[in-house]
Design a protein around this motif. Structure first.
Motif, PDB file in Angstrom:
ATOM      1  N   HIS A   1      45.661  50.600 125.790  1.00  0.00           N
ATOM      2  CA  HIS A   1      46.380  49.659 125.058  1.00  0.00           C
ATOM      3  C   HIS A   1      46.171  48.383 125.895  1.00  0.00           C
ATOM      4  O   HIS A   1      46.639  48.281 127.107  1.00  0.00           O
ATOM      5  CB  HIS A   1      48.097  49.879 125.117  1.00  0.00           C
TER       6      HIS A   1
ATOM      7  N   HIS B   1      43.472  56.571 125.188  1.00  0.00           N
ATOM      8  CA  HIS B   1      43.070  55.323 124.784  1.00  0.00           C
ATOM      9  C   HIS B   1      43.679  54.125 125.548  1.00  0.00           C
ATOM     10  O   HIS B   1      44.599  54.591 126.466  1.00  0.00           O
ATOM     11  CB  HIS B   1      43.803  54.919 123.302  1.00  0.00           C
TER      12      HIS B   1
ATOM     13  N   ASP C   1      44.968  48.673 120.485  1.00  0.00           N
ATOM     14  CA  ASP C   1      44.418  50.107 121.251  1.00  0.00           C
ATOM     15  C   ASP C   1      42.795  49.958 121.076  1.00  0.00           C
ATOM     16  O   ASP C   1      42.441  49.983 119.837  1.00  0.00           O
ATOM     17  CB  ASP C   1      45.137  51.141 120.569  1.00  0.00           C
TER      18      ASP C   1
ATOM     19  N   HIS D   1      53.482  46.676 117.205  1.00  0.00           N
ATOM     20  CA  HIS D   1      52.258  46.912 118.117  1.00  0.00           C
ATOM     21  C   HIS D   1      52.089  45.458 118.793  1.00  0.00           C
ATOM     22  O   HIS D   1      51.318  44.703 117.880  1.00  0.00           O
ATOM     23  CB  HIS D   1      51.324  47.404 117.529  1.00  0.00           C
TER      24      HIS D   1
HETATM   25 ZN   LIG Z   1      49.089  50.360 121.725  1.00  0.00          ZN
END
Ligand SMILES: [Zn+2]
Length: 287
Positions: A255, A253, A178, A174
């Motif tokens: 990112h 959400h 987030d 990742h």
């Molecule tokens: Zn993310």
């Protein structure tokens, strides 16, 4: 004649903040001491990076990104200076990069989003190539000013650097954070920049990417809606779009990702650098 010594190499001092870096960090490189200076730039991992005079600190400063996968070892930062007599000299600083245990995250997703058929895999690879090419085209001028801001208010739901275990299989890291936000909440530009991408990508969904100049990009993924167009100049805090759950996402959400000269860095590390407001685009000639 004694003044000649002031132009010597020993006069150029280079330091970084933080002094010891971690994988995924943004590092401020500060050079001080050079007198009668015509030009200055840095080099890190084979990439040239700009350095400019900061009125506030009275030093020359630039930013480097320590990619999330940079080997934990000692790396060299080189700073090159051309002085008033056209002599070129350099200084090398060793920067230790420490390994970070970012942890893992287990996720369950629909198999169609994980085990990609040939056609989808081709699309994903093409999109990845397009983005990598984009990150190589940054403008030379610096568009960002002052501090970078969080694009939405919410807390972090998934941190930077986690290795994803999706449906029981180890997948990619990742490489952003987030941020929790409600569907439809406005997504703000982290700083001044140019919109260089508005697109619907397989993993990232509706996406906006800003070029802030000097190799620095910010990315906003999974939007329900984009409210800017490629080529738009946006100011810090401008509304780029709205929070959504498009692409490979388990709920609304944002990112938020940052690249510096291609390096994937933790956006929160960029916030910690603080103000660089007085960096000038041009090298100052000292008397
Ligand atoms: Zn993310």
């Amino acid at each position: 004649m004694a003044g000649m010594a002031a132009h010597g190499e020993s006069d150029l001092r280079v330091e970084t903040f933080p002094k010891v870096a971690k994988q995924g960090d943004v590092c401020l490189v500060r050079a001080s001491g050079p007198a009668s200076l015509k030009s200055i730039h840095g080099e890190f991992q084979g990439e040239r990076f700009p350095i400019a005079f900061n009125n506030e600190t009275g030093a020359y400063e630039g930013l480097i990104g320590i990619d999330v996968n940079t080997s934990p070892a000692t790396h060299e930062i080189k700073v090159f200076v051309t002085d008033g007599d056209n002599r070129v000299y350099s200084s090398i600083l060793s920067l230790r990069v420490e390994k970070v245990d970012f942890g893992i995250q287990a996720l369950s997703l629909p198999p169609s989003m994980v085990d990609l058929d040939a056609k989808t895999l081709e699309r994903v690879n093409e999109e990845a190539r397009k983005l990598e090419a984009l990150f190589r085209t940054s403008r030379n001028e610096r568009l960002w000013k002052s501090v970078f801001i969080r694009p939405v208010e919410g807390e972090i739901s998934t941190g930077f650097g986690l290795t994803r275990i999706i449906n029981g299989q180890r997948r990619s890291q990742h490489t952003g954070v987030d941020l929790r936000a409600e569907e439809g909440a406005p997504v703000l530009a982290s700083n001044h920049g140019v919109v260089v991408l508005v697109d619907e990508l397989f993993f990232s969904g509706k996406s906006v990417i800003l070029d802030h100049g000097w190799g620095l990009y910010s990315m906003y993924f999974h939007l329900s809606e984009a409210l800017v167009k490629e080529g738009n100049l946006v100011r810090s805090g401008a509304i780029l779009g709205r929070v959504g759950s498009t692409g490979r996402s388990t709920g609304p959400h944002l990112h938020w990702g940052i690249r510096i000269s291609g390096a994937r860095v933790d956006p929160l590390s960029l916030l910690r650098i603080g103000t660089l407001s007085n960096l000038t685009n041009n090298v100052r000639q000292k008397d």
